[in-house]
Scaffold this motif. Structure first.
Motif, PDB file in Angstrom:
ATOM      1  N   TYR A 257      49.026  49.356  36.333  1.00 25.70           N
ATOM      2  CA  TYR A 257      48.674  48.043  36.865  1.00 25.70           C
ATOM      3  C   TYR A 257      48.120  47.141  35.766  1.00 25.70           C
ATOM      4  O   TYR A 257      47.427  47.597  34.858  1.00 25.70           O
ATOM      5  N   LYS A 258      48.410  45.849  35.870  1.00 27.31           N
ATOM      6  CA  LYS A 258      47.763  44.838  35.041  1.00 27.31           C
ATOM      7  C   LYS A 258      46.485  44.403  35.762  1.00 27.31           C
ATOM      8  O   LYS A 258      46.516  44.133  36.966  1.00 27.31           O
ATOM      9  N   LEU A 259      45.369  44.302  35.028  1.00 26.21           N
ATOM     10  CA  LEU A 259      44.080  44.011  35.641  1.00 26.21           C
ATOM     11  C   LEU A 259      43.403  42.824  34.967  1.00 26.21           C
ATOM     12  O   LEU A 259      43.469  42.676  33.743  1.00 26.21           O
ATOM     13  N   ALA A 260      42.735  42.008  35.779  1.00 27.95           N
ATOM     14  CA  ALA A 260      41.981  40.867  35.253  1.00 27.95           C
ATOM     15  C   ALA A 260      40.729  40.654  36.081  1.00 27.95           C
ATOM     16  O   ALA A 260      40.633  41.104  37.227  1.00 27.95           O
ATOM     17  N   ILE A 261      39.771  39.953  35.487  1.00 23.54           N
ATOM     18  CA  ILE A 261      38.560  39.498  36.173  1.00 23.54           C
ATOM     19  C   ILE A 261      38.597  37.974  36.245  1.00 23.54           C
ATOM     20  O   ILE A 261      38.878  37.310  35.251  1.00 23.54           O
ATOM     21  N   VAL A 262      38.286  37.446  37.431  1.00 18.78           N
ATOM     22  CA  VAL A 262      38.118  36.001  37.602  1.00 18.78           C
ATOM     23  C   VAL A 262      36.802  35.782  38.343  1.00 18.78           C
ATOM     24  O   VAL A 262      36.608  36.306  39.444  1.00 18.78           O
ATOM     25  N   SER A 263      35.887  35.039  37.735  1.00 14.35           N
ATOM     26  CA  SER A 263      34.537  34.921  38.284  1.00 14.35           C
ATOM     27  C   SER A 263      34.002  33.507  38.126  1.00 14.35           C
ATOM     28  O   SER A 263      34.287  32.826  37.138  1.00 14.35           O
ATOM     29  N   ASN A 264      33.187  33.083  39.113  1.00 16.45           N
ATOM     30  CA  ASN A 264      32.476  31.813  38.996  1.00 16.45           C
ATOM     31  C   ASN A 264      31.230  31.916  38.133  1.00 16.45           C
ATOM     32  O   ASN A 264      30.521  30.938  37.928  1.00 16.45           O
TER      33      ASN A 264
END
Length: 214
Positions: A104-111
């Motif tokens: 799997y390709k994984l990323a973090i997206v956060s405010n």
């Protein structure tokens, strides 16, 4: 494999950041002479980024000058203390290693403020997550889809191949605005009953439960 790319929220999803956030909020409140907030109040204030967190934590009717004094105090303190008590939730590191092994390709997206997002990725997920996108002046915060699309571009991912994972109503809205499905997690800053009230279609009660949905 239903999806090839998983985009994770950070606070309340991968990391328990509540104690460091609460202590940083209360440092800012003390600095400005405002009443402090309880840990549970801070938990409920989290989700829409630091600007909104400080607006919710500060008393009503403060001046713009007072608001910015509180914001700057929070940012200065949190920059030095964002890893004092923060830790990955039990089972998260094992989940990420398993997802890596499966391709799997994984990323973090956060405010969360971008410098903290990148520092925490490096501290906790350097070997498992390649991409981390946080709050900066030129990107609209979640629930807008902008940060999600930036992460997708960096991963060279197709929309039809993506799923979003988060712990709040903001994350459900973000996924909807990004036109992708959402897996909600019940161990974070919102309870299972709150998530059900928001209409969450998929709820994971443990990190391993995520594997059932992806």
């Amino acid at each position: 494999m239903k999806y090839g790319t998983i985009i994770f929220d950070l606070d309340g999803t991968l990391l328990n950041t509540l104690d460091d956030l609460a202590e940083s909020v209360n440092y800012a409140m003390r600095f400005c002479g405002f009443p402090e907030r309880t840990r549970d109040e801070v938990r409920r204030f989290i989700g829409n980024g630091v600007h909104t967190l400080i607006k919710r934590a500060a008393p009503d009717g403060i001046s713009e000058e007072q608001y910015w004094a509180a914001y700057d105090a929070f940012e200065d303190y949190y920059r030095e203390h964002n890893r004092d008590k923060t830790a990955a939730y039990p089972g998260i590191q094992e989940l990420l290693r398993e997802l890596n092994a499966k391709g799997y390709k994984l990323a973090i997206v956060s405010n969360k403020i971008d410098f903290a997002v990148k520092a925490l990725r490096e501290e906790f997920f350097a070997d498992t997550i390649d991409v981390a996108v946080g709050d900066s002046e030129d990107i609209e915060n979640k629930p807008a889809p902008d940060m999600v699309y930036i992460a997708m571009k960096e991963l060279n991912a197709e929309l039809c191949d993506c799923v979003y994972v988060g712990d709040t109503d903001v994350d459900l809205q973000t996924a909807a605005n990004s036109k992708m499905p959402c897996i909600s997690v019940s161990w974070g800053f919102r309870s299972r009953s709150e998530l059900e009230g928001y209409g969450a279609p998929m709820i994971a009660d443990s990190p391993q439960d995520i594997l059932k949905f992806v």
